[in-house]
Design a protein around this motif. Structure first.
Motif, PDB file in Angstrom:
ATOM      1  N   VAL A  53       5.246   1.293  -7.713  1.00  0.00           N
ATOM      2  CA  VAL A  53       5.242   1.805  -6.335  1.00  0.00           C
ATOM      3  C   VAL A  53       6.322   2.847  -6.064  1.00  0.00           C
ATOM      4  O   VAL A  53       6.317   3.480  -4.999  1.00  0.00           O
ATOM      5  N   LEU A  54       7.241   3.061  -7.025  1.00  0.00           N
ATOM      6  CA  LEU A  54       8.287   4.069  -6.849  1.00  0.00           C
ATOM      7  C   LEU A  54       8.033   5.255  -7.770  1.00  0.00           C
ATOM      8  O   LEU A  54       7.618   5.086  -8.916  1.00  0.00           O
ATOM      9  N   LEU A  86       2.647   5.085   0.738  1.00  0.00           N
ATOM     10  CA  LEU A  86       2.887   5.489   2.123  1.00  0.00           C
ATOM     11  C   LEU A  86       1.571   5.667   2.882  1.00  0.00           C
ATOM     12  O   LEU A  86       1.429   5.193   4.016  1.00  0.00           O
ATOM     13  N   THR A  87       0.611   6.315   2.242  1.00  0.00           N
ATOM     14  CA  THR A  87      -0.683   6.545   2.892  1.00  0.00           C
ATOM     15  C   THR A  87      -1.432   5.237   3.130  1.00  0.00           C
ATOM     16  O   THR A  87      -2.041   5.030   4.187  1.00  0.00           O
ATOM     17  N   SER A 135      10.902   1.475   5.137  1.00  0.00           N
ATOM     18  CA  SER A 135       9.742   2.197   5.651  1.00  0.00           C
ATOM     19  C   SER A 135       8.927   1.236   6.494  1.00  0.00           C
ATOM     20  O   SER A 135       8.821   0.047   6.168  1.00  0.00           O
ATOM     21  N   ILE A 136       8.342   1.742   7.590  1.00  0.00           N
ATOM     22  CA  ILE A 136       7.607   0.888   8.523  1.00  0.00           C
ATOM     23  C   ILE A 136       6.183   1.413   8.674  1.00  0.00           C
ATOM     24  O   ILE A 136       5.974   2.600   8.934  1.00  0.00           O
ATOM     25  N   ILE A 157       8.508  -2.118   4.213  1.00  0.00           N
ATOM     26  CA  ILE A 157       8.784  -2.075   2.782  1.00  0.00           C
ATOM     27  C   ILE A 157      10.203  -1.540   2.615  1.00  0.00           C
ATOM     28  O   ILE A 157      10.528  -0.443   3.084  1.00  0.00           O
ATOM     29  N   GLU A 158      11.031  -2.341   1.966  1.00  0.00           N
ATOM     30  CA  GLU A 158      12.428  -1.968   1.759  1.00  0.00           C
ATOM     31  C   GLU A 158      12.695  -1.754   0.278  1.00  0.00           C
ATOM     32  O   GLU A 158      12.211  -2.519  -0.569  1.00  0.00           O
TER      33      GLU A 158
END
Length: 287
Positions: free
Chosen positions: A51-52, A63-64, A215-216, A226-227
């Motif tokens: 995911v990174l 993100l999408t 991220s929210i 997601i942190e």
């Protein structure tokens, strides 16, 4: 004669009962306060390699998928404890955090209780027996619901300010100690003996800091966080990235069903990491 004595005794007993139960007299009765009512935070790990990107940020696909903007909220986090981890070993954690966009420092005093065999009520009752009940509205109860494990956390959160700091900087150790000592709640301070908490903080050091990014977005009608936490690796030679997806709910039923749904969803994407999230433990162990 015997019949008369028995009749008299019966009358006295009846009169006594009537007096005790009548208006103007109530027998002393101990009423224990009820258990706290928790909310729930489901916390699941995501596979950082999936995911990174190469820049250690969430990929555009992630993100999408969760309708997340490219902007993040930074969080600078550290814990205070003695070299011997006296606070942590007694089930407490004392944390100072600076959130991006906030002028004050967030100070939290958290007591944790392990939830054995999924028995949340037993953990709440244990907390109640140790002084955390529904009557104390200064503390918040939360069930942290991981992949396999659950933990009850009881937290008192305060805010504090110190001049001379800007941006994401945490205060110096001496200033952090001062903030945490001056704001220490009684339950923490008097946990083992009067003044225990502040005496531990006065000889504490920093564990951390860790500059995390949040991220929210949304998922299945819930707000999803997601942190990304860059934590020192076990060898102390580099950085290990911990990526945690989480959501909150007041409903145990929702927490249970959406916990399983989110696991299945992340598994289907190839993003799930089948481990429990232990950010605090990693920071306490590695710094």
């Amino acid at each position: 004669m015997l019949k008369r004595l028995l009749t008299t005794a019966t009358l006295v007993a009846t009169l006594g009962t009537a007096l005790l139960s009548g208006a103007g007299f109530q027998p002393a009765t101990a009423h224990a306060a009820s258990n706290m009512v928790p909310d729930y935070e489901v916390k699941l790990l995501m596979n950082p390699s999936a995911v990174l990107g190469s820049d250690f940020k969430l990929t555009s696909t992630v993100l999408t998928t969760f309708s997340m903007p490219t902007t993040v909220t930074k969080m600078n986090v550290a814990f205070l404890d003695t070299n011997a981890k006296n606070i942590y070993s007694n089930g407490w954690s004392t944390r100072i955090r600076k959130m991006e966009g906030e002028s004050d420092f967030e100070l939290s005093y958290k007591k944790r209780y392990a939830i054995a065999n999924g028995d949340i009520t037993a953990a709440l009752t244990q907390a109640n027996n140790e002084g955390f009940d529904s009557g104390d509205t200064n503390y918040e109860a939360q069930v942290e619901w991981g992949y396999q494990n659950k933990t009850l956390s009881i937290t008192r959160t305060k805010s504090g300010s110190k001049s001379g700091y800007s941006g994401m900087d945490l205060p110096s150790l001496s200033d952090a100690r001062s903030l945490m000592v001056n704001n220490a709640p009684d339950k923490f301070n008097n946990w083992l003996y009067s003044g225990w908490g502040t005496s531990m903080l006065q000889t504490s050091r920093y564990y951390g800091p860790v500059l995390a990014k949040r991220s929210i977005g949304t998922w299945s009608g819930l707000q999803l966080y997601i942190e990304v936490w860059p934590i020192l690796n076990a060898a102390g030679t580099g950085t290990e990235y911990v990526v945690e997806a989480s959501f909150k709910t007041a409903s145990a039923t929702t927490a249970s069903s959406k916990h399983d749904e989110l696991i299945a969803y992340l598994q289907n994407k190839g993003w799930f990491l089948a481990q429990d999230s232990l950010k605090t433990q990693l920071i306490m162990d590695r710094y």
